[in-house]
Design an enzyme around this catalytic site. Structure first.
Site, PDB file in Angstrom:
ATOM      1  N   LYS A 126       0.852  -1.188   0.000  1.00 22.67           N
ATOM      2  CA  LYS A 126       0.000   0.000   0.000  1.00 22.67           C
ATOM      3  C   LYS A 126       0.885   1.235   0.000  1.00 22.67           C
ATOM      4  O   LYS A 126       1.949   1.249   0.627  1.00 22.67           O
ATOM      5  CB  LYS A 126      -0.861   0.014   1.270  1.00 22.67           C
ATOM      6  CG  LYS A 126      -2.091   0.867   1.147  1.00 22.67           C
ATOM      7  CD  LYS A 126      -3.208   0.124   0.447  1.00 22.67           C
ATOM      8  CE  LYS A 126      -4.421   0.998   0.211  1.00 22.67           C
ATOM      9  NZ  LYS A 126      -5.512   0.265  -0.434  1.00 22.67           N
ATOM     10  N   VAL A 185     -19.772   1.210  -5.908  1.00 23.61           N
ATOM     11  CA  VAL A 185     -19.901  -0.247  -5.758  1.00 23.61           C
ATOM     12  C   VAL A 185     -21.370  -0.624  -5.567  1.00 23.61           C
ATOM     13  O   VAL A 185     -21.895  -1.519  -6.242  1.00 23.61           O
ATOM     14  CB  VAL A 185     -19.058  -0.750  -4.559  1.00 23.61           C
ATOM     15  CG1 VAL A 185     -19.352  -2.213  -4.271  1.00 23.61           C
ATOM     16  CG2 VAL A 185     -17.574  -0.549  -4.830  1.00 23.61           C
TER      17      VAL A 185
HETATM   18  P1  NAD Z   1     -18.125   5.700  -3.044  1.00 23.98           P
HETATM   19  O1  NAD Z   1     -17.473   6.877  -2.407  1.00 23.98           O
HETATM   20  O2  NAD Z   1     -18.494   5.760  -4.488  1.00 23.98           O
HETATM   21  O3  NAD Z   1     -19.462   5.311  -2.244  1.00 23.98           O
HETATM   22  C1  NAD Z   1     -19.599   5.365  -0.869  1.00 23.98           C
HETATM   23  C2  NAD Z   1     -20.982   5.960  -0.582  1.00 23.98           C
HETATM   24  O4  NAD Z   1     -21.230   5.829   0.824  1.00 23.98           O
HETATM   25  C3  NAD Z   1     -21.086   7.450  -0.911  1.00 23.98           C
HETATM   26  O5  NAD Z   1     -22.215   7.674  -1.737  1.00 23.98           O
HETATM   27  C4  NAD Z   1     -21.237   8.113   0.454  1.00 23.98           C
HETATM   28  O6  NAD Z   1     -22.057   9.263   0.418  1.00 23.98           O
HETATM   29  C5  NAD Z   1     -21.890   7.005   1.257  1.00 23.98           C
HETATM   30  N1  NAD Z   1     -21.729   7.152   2.702  1.00 23.98           N
HETATM   31  C6  NAD Z   1     -20.668   7.644   3.392  1.00 23.98           C
HETATM   32  N2  NAD Z   1     -20.936   7.634   4.707  1.00 23.98           N
HETATM   33  C7  NAD Z   1     -22.175   7.102   4.854  1.00 23.98           C
HETATM   34  C8  NAD Z   1     -23.000   6.814   5.976  1.00 23.98           C
HETATM   35  N3  NAD Z   1     -22.605   7.075   7.221  1.00 23.98           N
HETATM   36  N4  NAD Z   1     -24.221   6.273   5.754  1.00 23.98           N
HETATM   37  C9  NAD Z   1     -24.643   6.026   4.498  1.00 23.98           C
HETATM   38  N5  NAD Z   1     -23.907   6.279   3.397  1.00 23.98           N
HETATM   39  C10 NAD Z   1     -22.687   6.806   3.576  1.00 23.98           C
HETATM   40  O7  NAD Z   1     -17.150   4.476  -2.757  1.00 23.98           O
HETATM   41  P2  NAD Z   1     -17.152   3.030  -3.424  1.00 23.98           P
HETATM   42  O8  NAD Z   1     -16.034   2.953  -4.399  1.00 23.98           O
HETATM   43  O9  NAD Z   1     -18.523   2.647  -3.814  1.00 23.98           O
HETATM   44  O10 NAD Z   1     -16.686   2.150  -2.176  1.00 23.98           O
HETATM   45  C11 NAD Z   1     -17.592   1.789  -1.156  1.00 23.98           C
HETATM   46  C12 NAD Z   1     -16.866   0.918  -0.127  1.00 23.98           C
HETATM   47  O11 NAD Z   1     -16.348  -0.240  -0.767  1.00 23.98           O
HETATM   48  C13 NAD Z   1     -15.657   1.574   0.547  1.00 23.98           C
HETATM   49  O12 NAD Z   1     -15.567   1.097   1.882  1.00 23.98           O
HETATM   50  C14 NAD Z   1     -14.476   1.064  -0.251  1.00 23.98           C
HETATM   51  O13 NAD Z   1     -13.282   1.072   0.501  1.00 23.98           O
HETATM   52  C15 NAD Z   1     -14.937  -0.337  -0.538  1.00 23.98           C
HETATM   53  N6  NAD Z   1     -14.314  -0.963  -1.712  1.00 23.98           N
HETATM   54  C16 NAD Z   1     -14.416  -0.371  -2.927  1.00 23.98           C
HETATM   55  C17 NAD Z   1     -13.835  -0.988  -4.032  1.00 23.98           C
HETATM   56  C18 NAD Z   1     -13.958  -0.392  -5.419  1.00 23.98           C
HETATM   57  O14 NAD Z   1     -13.626  -1.094  -6.368  1.00 23.98           O
HETATM   58  N7  NAD Z   1     -14.421   0.832  -5.556  1.00 23.98           N
HETATM   59  C19 NAD Z   1     -13.150  -2.205  -3.901  1.00 23.98           C
HETATM   60  C20 NAD Z   1     -13.083  -2.797  -2.631  1.00 23.98           C
HETATM   61  C21 NAD Z   1     -13.670  -2.161  -1.545  1.00 23.98           C
END
Ligand code: NAD
Length: 356
Positions: free
Chosen positions: A80, A184
């Site tokens: 990382k 996601v």
């Molecule tokens: P993103 O930022 O597109 O989506 C996250 C969403 O969660 C946002 O719309 C945000 O407003 C919402 N959010 C934040 N705090 C909140 C709360 N307290 N209650 C309700 N909603 C809330 O991010 P993403 O890429 O969709 O990733 C989502 C999660 O998945 C993260 O934890 C990320 O680390 C994990 N993840 C993502 C990937 C990827 O490929 N993008 C891969 C593995 C893990």
């Protein structure tokens, strides 16, 4: 604990501190374990309050990547990068390219990709300085947006959990409560809608909720999502959301979502196990993103191959559930067992002399 002592105790190989005065770069690269291949993991750009906080995060996240890659059967180790900067106000081309030069000095021991605060555009800058980068946009020859495969993988993991909970993988008619409606979650929900599941979502951003309403989904307030009368709870926003305060509110039989580090502590995994709630371990079900990026390493990106490998998350989740049942341990622990067994078996391969 002293840093080197922590590294020794947790099996870390290398920690690199980098600085470039001209661009203002202050970064840390952590390589946890390269038993299975080059360390791979995203670069997080975040305004850490202290160097100690950044180092701790780099060490923690690199170790998590070793487990994720090992359990996903990838030829990758865990690494990382973290850049101490505010991605909204301090990220510049010079900063990112300076970072790319330091990634290059590691000679391929570490492959970087996107994470919180870094984008496909940043990977293009890094690519100008080094070949040790994946997750480039499709039109730059890369694998593009990881959330598409992450969403597919979460859906496959959810189906494997459903099979365990109800004897059938079908999600038709099941109610799924989704926390967070970002990248996601949107892909997960598209798969769920195709299968005629009932979806309830929440988010803290109005735009995300408007999008959800436009898709005909039921929307609830952020604090109400835990208590939704549902079959599956899907955390797709933040870590630590499965904890002693939220578990008593849950009305589901399955927890499976995309967020990283969903359990606040190991005890929360024990509690889900005790309650008979089937938990699809986060790093197993959300590994579609790294599977997608790996499909770009050393060859032309092939979306079919990435999709086929991501769909195998169904079988991996089944294996984890089987270990959990045989060993009578929570699925989160069973996932660690699966990853550690693979690392141990590859470490055990005998060295053979090869004349040069
Ligand atoms: P993103 O930022 O597109 O989506 C996250 C969403 O969660 C946002 O719309 C945000 O407003 C919402 N959010 C934040 N705090 C909140 C709360 N307290 N209650 C309700 N909603 C809330 O991010 P993403 O890429 O969709 O990733 C989502 C999660 O998945 C993260 O934890 C990320 O680390 C994990 N993840 C993502 C990937 C990827 O490929 N993008 C891969 C593995 C893990």
């Amino acid at each position: 604990m002293e840093i080197l002592e922590q590294m020794g105790a947790e099996g870390h190989e290398q920690l690199v501190m980098v600085s470039d005065a001209g661009s203002g770069l202050k970064a840390i690269i952590a390589i946890h374990d390269t038993t299975l291949g080059p360390a791979c993991g995203g670069t997080r750009i975040w305004p850490y309050k202290s160097e100690q906080e950044a180092i701790r995060d780099a060490l923690r996240l690199s170790r998590a990547m070793t487990y994720k890659a090992a359990a996903a059967d990838l030829p990758l180790g865990g690494g990382k990068g973290v850049i101490i900067a505010d991605s909204h106000t301090e990220k510049t081309e010079a900063l990112v390219r300076a970072y790319g030069r330091f990634v290059d000095t590691l000679g391929g021991r570490y492959l970087t990709t996107t994470d919180v605060g870094s984008t496909g555009r940043d990977m293009e800058y890094i690519k100008q300085e080094t070949d040790y980068v994946v997750g480039l946009p499709i039109n730059s020859g890369g694998s593009g947006d990881t959330s598409i495969m992450t969403g597919l993988g979460v859906y496959m993991g959810m189906k494997a959990c459903a099979k365990e909970a109800w004897g059938m993988e079908s999600l038709t008619g099941k109610t799924v409560a989704v926390q967070g409606f970002g990248k996601v979650a949107t892909h997960v929900v598209q798969h769920l809608m195709k299968e005629d599941a009932v979806v309830v979502v929440t988010d803290v951003f109005g735009d995300a909720l408007d999008r959800a309403r436009d898709m005909g989904l039921t929307v609830v307030k952020p604090d109400d999502i835990y208590g939704v009368d549902c079959d599956i709870f899907s955390p797709c926003a933040l870590g630590g959301v499965i904890n002693p305060k939220t578990i008593p509110q849950l009305r589901c039989k399955v927890v499976a979502g995309g967020a990283n580090n969903q359990l606040l502590s190991d005890a929360d995994g024990e509690e889900l196990h005790h309650l008979g709630i089937v938990y699809g371990p986060d790093y197993i079900v959300n590994s579609g993103g790294i599977i997608n990026a790996e499909a770009e390493i050393g060859r032309k990106y092939n979306p079919d191959r990435a999709r086929e490998k991501t769909e195998r998350i169904y079988e991996t989740t089944e294996r984890v559930i089987a270990i959990s049942k045989i060993e009578e341990i929570p699925t989160a622990k069973a996932a660690d067992r699966l990853a550690e067994d693979r690392l141990k078996s590859v470490r055990g391969i005998r060295r053979v002399y090869r004349p040069t």
